[in-house]
Write a protein that holds these residues in place. Sequence first.
Motif, PDB file in Angstrom:
ATOM      1  N   GLN A  65     -55.315  -4.905  39.096  1.00 35.57           N
ATOM      2  CA  GLN A  65     -54.774  -3.781  38.333  1.00 35.57           C
ATOM      3  C   GLN A  65     -55.894  -2.892  37.792  1.00 35.57           C
ATOM      4  N   ARG A  66     -56.929  -3.494  37.225  1.00 33.29           N
ATOM      5  CA  ARG A  66     -58.033  -2.714  36.666  1.00 33.29           C
ATOM      6  C   ARG A  66     -58.733  -1.895  37.754  1.00 33.29           C
ATOM      7  N   LEU A  67     -58.994  -2.522  38.907  1.00 32.68           N
ATOM      8  CA  LEU A  67     -59.670  -1.808  39.991  1.00 32.68           C
ATOM      9  C   LEU A  67     -58.814  -0.666  40.524  1.00 32.68           C
ATOM     10  N   ARG A  68     -57.506  -0.879  40.600  1.00 32.20           N
ATOM     11  CA  ARG A  68     -56.611   0.195  41.050  1.00 32.20           C
ATOM     12  C   ARG A  68     -56.634   1.365  40.072  1.00 32.20           C
ATOM     13  N   GLU A  69     -56.664   1.055  38.780  1.00 40.42           N
ATOM     14  CA  GLU A  69     -56.672   2.106  37.759  1.00 40.42           C
ATOM     15  C   GLU A  69     -57.978   2.897  37.766  1.00 40.42           C
ATOM     16  N   THR A  70     -59.098   2.232  37.961  1.00 45.62           N
ATOM     17  CA  THR A  70     -60.390   2.888  37.787  1.00 45.62           C
ATOM     18  C   THR A  70     -61.004   3.436  39.070  1.00 45.62           C
TER      19      THR A  70
END
Length: 97
Positions: free
Chosen positions: A17-22
């Motif tokens: 989720q974090r990698l998708r967001e950033t």
Amino acid sequence: MTSRLASSAPTAQQLDQRLRETLQPVTLEVLDESYRHQGHAGANGSGFGSHFRVRITSHIFTGKSALARHRLVYDALQDFMEQGLHALAIEAGPPSV
């Protein structure tokens, strides 16, 4: 102490989720390989949440060196280090043309 570390350990879903967001990846695969590192430095004894492999392609990586691509991934996941993330194997690059 091991159970406390294991209960707060990051999950592959959280990292994803974090990698998708950033980094807005075109492709992304996050694998928890902690079970392969039982007994090694940084392993929390639970078999999850300490050692991950990230395979990611993103347009953000275009024109960047391998070191710069890895730094972007590490920067995105930095706060998970305090939660028990010990090691990342990173395969990062721009999308194929």
